[in-house]
Design an enzyme around this catalytic site. Sequence first.
Site, PDB file in Angstrom:
ATOM      1  N   GLU A   1      -6.438  -7.906  -0.146  1.00 22.16           N
ATOM      2  CA  GLU A   1      -6.802  -7.869   1.280  1.00 22.16           C
ATOM      3  C   GLU A   1      -8.260  -7.481   1.426  1.00 22.16           C
ATOM      4  O   GLU A   1      -8.734  -6.567   0.743  1.00 22.16           O
ATOM      5  CB  GLU A   1      -6.011  -6.777   2.021  1.00 22.16           C
ATOM      6  CG  GLU A   1      -4.557  -7.003   2.239  1.00 22.16           C
ATOM      7  CD  GLU A   1      -3.930  -5.817   3.004  1.00 22.16           C
ATOM      8  OE1 GLU A   1      -4.657  -5.061   3.674  1.00 22.16           O
ATOM      9  OE2 GLU A   1      -2.716  -5.639   2.891  1.00 22.16           O
TER      10      GLU A   1
ATOM     11  N   GLU B   1       0.827  -1.217   0.000  1.00 26.36           N
ATOM     12  CA  GLU B   1       0.000   0.000   0.000  1.00 26.36           C
ATOM     13  C   GLU B   1       0.860   1.267   0.000  1.00 26.36           C
ATOM     14  O   GLU B   1       0.859   2.033   0.959  1.00 26.36           O
ATOM     15  CB  GLU B   1      -0.955   0.001   1.187  1.00 26.36           C
ATOM     16  CG  GLU B   1      -2.011  -1.077   1.101  1.00 26.36           C
ATOM     17  CD  GLU B   1      -3.111  -0.900   2.142  1.00 26.36           C
ATOM     18  OE1 GLU B   1      -2.890  -0.188   3.134  1.00 26.36           O
ATOM     19  OE2 GLU B   1      -4.189  -1.487   1.956  1.00 26.36           O
TER      20      GLU B   1
HETATM   21  C1  GAL Z   1      -4.109  -2.450   5.185  1.00 26.65           C
HETATM   22  C2  GAL Z   1      -2.675  -2.914   5.299  1.00 26.65           C
HETATM   23  C3  GAL Z   1      -2.527  -4.147   6.167  1.00 26.65           C
HETATM   24  C4  GAL Z   1      -3.348  -3.999   7.409  1.00 26.65           C
HETATM   25  C5  GAL Z   1      -4.795  -3.726   7.032  1.00 26.65           C
HETATM   26  C6  GAL Z   1      -5.704  -3.607   8.222  1.00 26.65           C
HETATM   27  O1  GAL Z   1      -4.161  -1.095   4.914  1.00 26.65           O
HETATM   28  O2  GAL Z   1      -2.143  -3.184   4.033  1.00 26.65           O
HETATM   29  O3  GAL Z   1      -1.179  -4.328   6.470  1.00 26.65           O
HETATM   30  O4  GAL Z   1      -2.852  -2.955   8.169  1.00 26.65           O
HETATM   31  O5  GAL Z   1      -4.855  -2.529   6.328  1.00 26.65           O
HETATM   32  O6  GAL Z   1      -7.024  -3.316   7.861  1.00 26.65           O
END
Ligand code: GAL
Length: 682
Positions: free
Chosen positions: A314, A155
């Site tokens: 994710e 990110e």
């Molecule tokens: C994203 C990040 C992850 C984790 C996640 C939590 O922004 O890439 O590492 O922090 O959020 O929601």
Amino acid sequence: MAMDYIVDKLGGRIAFGGDYNPEQWPEEVWKHDVALMKEAGVNLVSVGIFSWALLEPEEGRYEFGWLDRVLELLHANGISVDLANASASPPPWFSRKYPDSLPVDADGVRQSYGSRQAFAACSPDYRRAAAALTTAIVQRYAEHPAVVMWHVHNEYGCHNQPDFGPHAERGFQKWLQDRYGSLDALNKAWGTAFWSQHYYDWAEILPPRRSGTWVNPTQQLDFARFSSDALLECFKAEADVIRAHSEHPVTTNFMGFNMGLNAPVDYWRWSGHMDVVSNDHYLIAADERNFQELAMTADLTRGWAQGKPWLLMEHSTSAVNWQPRNVAKVPGEMLRNSLQHVARGSDGALFFQWRASRAGAEKYHSGLVPHAGRDSKVWREVVQLGRVLESISEVAGSTVQAEACIIHDTDARWGTELDSHPSEDARNVPETRRWHDALYRAGITTDIRQSTDDLSGYKLVIAPMLYLVTDEGAAKLHKYVEAGGTLVITYFSGIVDENDHIRMDPVNGGGYPGAFSELLGVSMEEFFPLRSGDTVGLSQFGSGTLWSELGKATDAEVLATFDGGAGRSGVGGSPAVTRRAGASGRGAAYYVATSLGRTGLAELVQLLCSDAGVEPVLGVAPPEDVEIVRRSNGTKDWTFVINHSAHDVDVPLDGVELLSGAPTGGTLILTAGGVAVVATPA
Ligand code: GAL
């Protein structure tokens, strides 16, 4: 090389898994991890994303032993790896050794290490160290049989953007020299005649640090563009190192719409550098229609992927930890969310993170393995999701066809987030969302693209608040209408050029919206933004909020006018919605001069769809809050039906429902909250 490479490596299956951070756990836990992964059908995990400190305990000394053992274990159990180059978070020793690698905020305050992503994109020490680490990792693992993909960084732009420090200052000056060539050109572009801002030396130019009041808007815009490019340079440098050693696809995970002026990363410029476009998405718990926001983000990601399959890198099995109230997902919600992404083009459903942490800032963030362990709602749903994804493997590689398209240019979005505007309510993303929601409710599948893309395949193109438009983008939209397309332009569109200068004739002036006034056949002379909470009545399509305008139709049919109101409106009788027929006799250019309420917008969307010949997937609008999206590979179609409502529904759909393996017999019966994927010949 793209998502099909990964699917192929996974034996034709849709990717399922998530971030795996074994370093957070004692080694004896690892064998239980892989056993659970196999139980759930996990086939892809991202490893090493935040492992820099453990992989490189001091500069140039690497400790790969634990990672070797993790990769071996995963490979022995048939689980593939999206291996990170670990550059996302420099360790404390690094920040202490190179303190000026830390980012500086707009007030000139240098940030500390102690959280994550503590680096300035233009720091030469950071770039050198990230490249060295990447080289060490890729050299060691390029041939490792577990590895199928490379995960560069994490990110970009999250938590350290933008940097206003001395490295950024020099980088910005150089970037501006490349863009403008001369100070004369820069002074013109930035309109520095205003407020005595003329520059005589490149060294005088600063990042838009805190100043007494509004900093030059073009400077702000260029700084956002530069900041995005600076991070992109980091990505490209690390990706180049990887590509020199490995054939596997390279990606970095995007953050959906979280790329505003305050954390600027222009994914349209980035996506061409990805082998696989991947995205992270988290529901906002307080948002009652967060499933529609999910759909819109997935549609945008598909746009970045140019319509090809992409990867959901994710999302969460349940609650996150970073919202004011981290509401857990209700039973079935995680499955619906996952299938929404797949329906809209993702060939995977990955999560942050495998095991919910015991320690650290994210210990209240859900994982695939919750604190409660196997005997839990989350784990049962994870296992169920694994089965569901397995049952729809044949969907992988297919694409989504859309007849409608929303234009979402990054510069237009950033432009509306600048200060000192007619109304702080006139922001691109909320207006884009209102239009996407109206199309969503009507069951219309919508692509999201930028104005300079090829739009010729769409029957209906909507440009919500395309505030800033380039000459190229404006020309494309003109051509689109000339070729018989139906275009909608909303208020506060086509107002400025790429330098944020009003589009007008300096001598004779000219009505708004400068870029589209002729195309639309309207000439608007004055903005009348509304007070907070006010509405303005319309002769058709209900009422408007946020915005109204004074002006006239010069060559367009007026479909709605603004009411005079009770003496509070200065726009009574001015056109609020207009239509100018396309010159060829086909297509049309519509103008909407306010932000329509839900009912009025639904009414207008019906009209637009019938005018343009755009139809919902099943020919009729779906039941309320039932999402119906189709993927196809040309010979076979898969219709995803996702019931977000609290009611059982019947949907006329004949085919084989893949989750149950049963034919629908002409009508799909879907329980409240249920999901179905129905296969039919194309
Ligand atoms: C994203 C990040 C992850 C984790 C996640 C939590 O922004 O890439 O590492 O922090 O959020 O929601």
